[in-house]
Design an enzyme around this catalytic site. Structure first.
Site, mmCIF file in Angstrom:
data_model
loop_
_atom_site.group_PDB
_atom_site.id
_atom_site.type_symbol
_atom_site.label_atom_id
_atom_site.label_comp_id
_atom_site.label_asym_id
_atom_site.label_seq_id
_atom_site.Cartn_x
_atom_site.Cartn_y
_atom_site.Cartn_z
ATOM 1 C CE LYS A 127 -1.786 2.572 3.040
ATOM 2 N NZ LYS A 127 -1.586 3.795 2.225
ATOM 3 C CB THR A 181 1.124 6.625 11.082
ATOM 4 O OG1 THR A 181 0.766 7.963 10.758
ATOM 5 C CG2 THR A 181 0.162 5.693 10.387
ATOM 6 N N GLY A 182 2.960 5.077 13.263
ATOM 7 C CA GLY A 182 3.601 3.844 13.726
ATOM 8 C C GLY A 182 2.994 3.347 15.025
ATOM 9 C CB CYS A 241 13.356 8.855 7.641
ATOM 10 S SG CYS A 241 14.346 7.683 6.704
ATOM 11 N N GLY A 243 6.901 5.256 8.005
ATOM 12 C CA GLY A 243 6.101 6.473 8.062
ATOM 13 C C GLY A 243 6.360 7.204 9.359
ATOM 14 C CB SER A 244 4.614 9.976 10.930
ATOM 15 O OG SER A 244 3.319 9.438 11.066
ATOM 16 C CB THR A 245 6.856 8.665 15.615
ATOM 17 O OG1 THR A 245 8.219 8.540 15.175
ATOM 18 C CG2 THR A 245 6.737 8.096 17.016
ATOM 19 C CD GLU A 281 13.370 1.011 9.588
ATOM 20 O OE1 GLU A 281 13.748 2.021 10.221
ATOM 21 O OE2 GLU A 281 14.028 -0.035 9.539
ATOM 22 C CD GLU A 317 10.487 13.442 10.993
ATOM 23 O OE1 GLU A 317 9.330 13.091 11.251
ATOM 24 O OE2 GLU A 317 11.294 12.735 10.365
HETATM 25 P P1 NAD Z 1 2.457 8.751 7.498
HETATM 26 O O1 NAD Z 1 2.700 8.043 8.784
HETATM 27 O O2 NAD Z 1 1.463 9.825 7.449
HETATM 28 O O3 NAD Z 1 2.025 7.717 6.359
HETATM 29 C C1 NAD Z 1 2.789 6.578 6.043
HETATM 30 C C2 NAD Z 1 1.887 5.509 5.444
HETATM 31 O O4 NAD Z 1 0.978 5.053 6.453
HETATM 32 C C3 NAD Z 1 1.019 5.989 4.274
HETATM 33 O O5 NAD Z 1 0.990 4.965 3.293
HETATM 34 C C4 NAD Z 1 -0.342 6.156 4.932
HETATM 35 O O6 NAD Z 1 -1.418 6.028 4.026
HETATM 36 C C5 NAD Z 1 -0.341 5.017 5.936
HETATM 37 N N1 NAD Z 1 -1.303 5.158 7.039
HETATM 38 C C6 NAD Z 1 -2.037 6.231 7.393
HETATM 39 N N2 NAD Z 1 -2.797 5.930 8.474
HETATM 40 C C7 NAD Z 1 -2.530 4.658 8.812
HETATM 41 C C8 NAD Z 1 -2.969 3.774 9.858
HETATM 42 N N3 NAD Z 1 -3.837 4.168 10.786
HETATM 43 N N4 NAD Z 1 -2.453 2.533 9.907
HETATM 44 C C9 NAD Z 1 -1.544 2.119 8.995
HETATM 45 N N5 NAD Z 1 -1.094 2.898 7.983
HETATM 46 C C10 NAD Z 1 -1.573 4.142 7.892
HETATM 47 O O7 NAD Z 1 3.896 9.264 7.039
HETATM 48 P P2 NAD Z 1 4.248 10.208 5.815
HETATM 49 O O8 NAD Z 1 3.810 11.592 6.172
HETATM 50 O O9 NAD Z 1 3.769 9.563 4.550
HETATM 51 O O10 NAD Z 1 5.844 10.132 5.811
HETATM 52 C C11 NAD Z 1 6.668 11.002 6.539
HETATM 53 C C12 NAD Z 1 7.167 10.336 7.807
HETATM 54 O O11 NAD Z 1 7.775 9.085 7.502
HETATM 55 C C13 NAD Z 1 8.250 11.137 8.510
HETATM 56 O O12 NAD Z 1 8.024 11.131 9.904
HETATM 57 C C14 NAD Z 1 9.531 10.375 8.194
HETATM 58 O O13 NAD Z 1 10.585 10.578 9.098
HETATM 59 C C15 NAD Z 1 9.035 8.986 8.172
HETATM 60 N N6 NAD Z 1 9.936 8.126 7.427
HETATM 61 C C16 NAD Z 1 10.690 7.201 8.097
HETATM 62 C C17 NAD Z 1 11.604 6.413 7.417
HETATM 63 C C18 NAD Z 1 12.456 5.408 8.123
HETATM 64 O O14 NAD Z 1 13.001 4.541 7.453
HETATM 65 N N7 NAD Z 1 12.622 5.470 9.414
HETATM 66 C C19 NAD Z 1 11.738 6.563 6.042
HETATM 67 C C20 NAD Z 1 10.953 7.518 5.384
HETATM 68 C C21 NAD Z 1 10.061 8.276 6.090
#
Ligand code: NAD
Length: 467
Positions: free
Chosen positions: A168, A223-224, A275, A219-221, A241, A371
């Protein structure tokens, strides 16, 4: 109708509805993209579950052959994919080209790994073996900053280990993944890799789905944390991550002119939407002014623009939400420090922000503590090395960090005291498919890449035989 389709069970299918994908350099609609509903997500998971029965019984060499063919297809279509990546993500074409061919290289890297049975003991009393079994269906969730290469952290190791995948991508950068799906649909057996796109509403049901055995999330912390909670009920495997607030520490023995460009690139590559971008820069008092001046000069000379235009060094922010967030952070930084370069938004369409350097700023300011994920770098003064290390470590994040010095022993000593998943010396943000990558503290859980990254897609199973 859309030019793009979902990949479910080996078939290209229309989404339940469509949604617009915007080119961040022009703010115009780039394409209508399929948007799956929960029923289609469930179909994708069911297809992956059904395909697991046969895919998991293939040999690892058979699976590697499929992964190599995907790498071939990515390379053969590299020019087209790179152009599309620039249009949907915003990054300059040269960077997009690097990401696309890097994606192929990451796929190939994993084909060199094996998961042999390890004999832990072979004695008179017993024989003990460690096996690495696939987990089942993997949900791979990817953000918008590196839609292709971050997918390549997940899909090849998951498939090589014998799992099947539901991928996804992010709602704002789904097109390269869908195009790749179209290009490889006849190479990958039906159901082994499925691609569904959403409007930020299918991540939660994918995470909670009882037939999904692991979520590999980037993704973001914030959402993680939701992924962790959503996976808890089923003790589902997760790799996270997440966000970072990487500090760079520049010691007093550094020649500012020599490192300034590297420092700048470490912070501003991909318009800071990395990131592991350098997001806080600690500079020793004795060279502080000089480093700031060098960075400001580079920032002022940087050409920003549409990534398809020749000469563009930095593209726009990827989406409106992030653009608004970074603009707001710059306004708060204006109150807390001095902006010596950038800080303004060019009068043109597109989500552009000029590279911004903030000086005389410290902890307690949002631009230092949060961040930013955008083209703004706070430069912070220190006079005592121990103090700089403590301040760099005083963060809920722990993704990466770096030390800059002409004395490698000194730098190594500082690196040893930084509590992040990676510390670089005299560089920042270097990734390699063979080097495991992951965050400490709230920057993540588990690792990707390298042998560690492959093993995360397996269940360790012991066979313990009496003699
Ligand atoms: P995000 O957390 O908003 O979205 C990431 C993904 O999660 C998207 O595909 C989104 O549709 C999905 N998502 C949204 N809600 C969800 C839920 N409830 N459950 C599961 N998945 C869901 O992040 P973003 O804004 O797309 O990306 C930016 C962030 O990602 C920054 O904080 C960045 O530091 C981080 N990031 C981390 C790494 C790493 O390897 N550590 C790499 C790249 C980006």
């Amino acid at each position: 109708m859309s030019d793009y389709q979902l990949l479910i069970n080996g078939q290209m299918v229309d989404g339940a509805t469509t949604m617009a994908v915007v080119n961040p350099a022009t703010e115009e609609t780039l394409a209508d993209c399929p948007r799956a509903d929960e029923g289609q997500l469930n179909q994708a998971v069911a297809a992956a579950k059904a395909a697991f029965a046969s895919w998991s019984k293939t040999t690892i060499d058979e699976r590697k052959a499929v992964i190599s063919q995907i790498a071939d297809v990515i390379e053969a279509n590299g020019t087209e994919l790179a152009q599309l990546l620039t249009q949907e993500q915003g990054k300059p074409l040269a960077d997009a080209t690097g990401e696309v061919y890097g994606t192929a290289a990451f796929f190939r890297y994993f084909t060199a790994l094996d998961l042999p049975i390890e004999v832990l003991e072979d004695s008179e009393n017993r024989k003990v073996e460690a096996h690495r079994k696939p987990l089942g269906v993997i949900g791979a969730i990817v953000p918008w900053n590196f839609p292709m290469i971050l997918m390549a952290f997940k899909v090849p190791p998951a498939l090589i280990a014998g799992n099947t995948v539901v991928l996804k991508p992010s709602p704002t950068t789904p097109l390269t993944s869908l195009r790749l799906g179209q290009l490889i649909k006849d190479i990958v057996p039906a159901g082994v890799l499925n691609i569904v796109t959403d409007a930020n509403d299918l991540g939660a049901p994918l995470t909670a789905h009882p037939d999904v055995n692991k979520i590999s999330f980037t993704g973001s912390t914030a959402t993680g944390a939701k992924v962790m909670a959503g996976a808890a009920g089923l003790i589902k495997r997760i790799t996270l991550e997440l966000g970072g607030n990487d500090a760079g520490i520049v010691l007093d023995d550094v020649e500012p002119k020599k490192v300034a460009q590297q420092l700048f690139d470490s912070a501003f590559q991909n318009s800071g939407q990395v990131c592991i971008a350098m997001k806080r820069l600690y500079v020793h008092d004795s060279i502080y002014d000089e480093v700031v001046d060098e960075l400001a000069t580079i920032a002022n000379d940087t050409i920003i623009g549409d990534g398809l235009e020749q000469g563009t060094k930095l593209g726009p922010l990827q989406n409106k939400m992030q653009y608004e967030k970074v603009k707001e952070l710059i306004e708060s930084a204006r109150q807390d420090g001095n902006i010596v370069a950038g800080g303004e938004v060019p009068d043109q369409s597109g989500y552009f922000i000029r590279p911004t350097i903030v000086r005389d700023v410290a902890e307690g300011s949002r631009i230092v503590d949060e961040e930013q994920f955008g083209p703004v770098l706070p430069v912070i003064r220190f006079s005592d090395e121990g103090d700089a290390i403590a301040r760099a470590n005083n963060s809920d994040y722990g993704l990466g960090g770096s030390v800059w010095s002409s004395d490698l022993d000194r730098a190594y000593d500082v690196a040893n005291q930084m509590n992040t998943g990676t510390v670089w010396i005299n560089k920042h943000a270097e990734l390699d498919p063979g080097i495991p990558f992951g965050g400490s503290k709230q920057s993540g859980l588990g690792n990707e890449l390298g042998m560690e990254g492959l093993k995360e897609f397996t269940q360790l199973k012991m066979i313990n035989m009496a003699r």
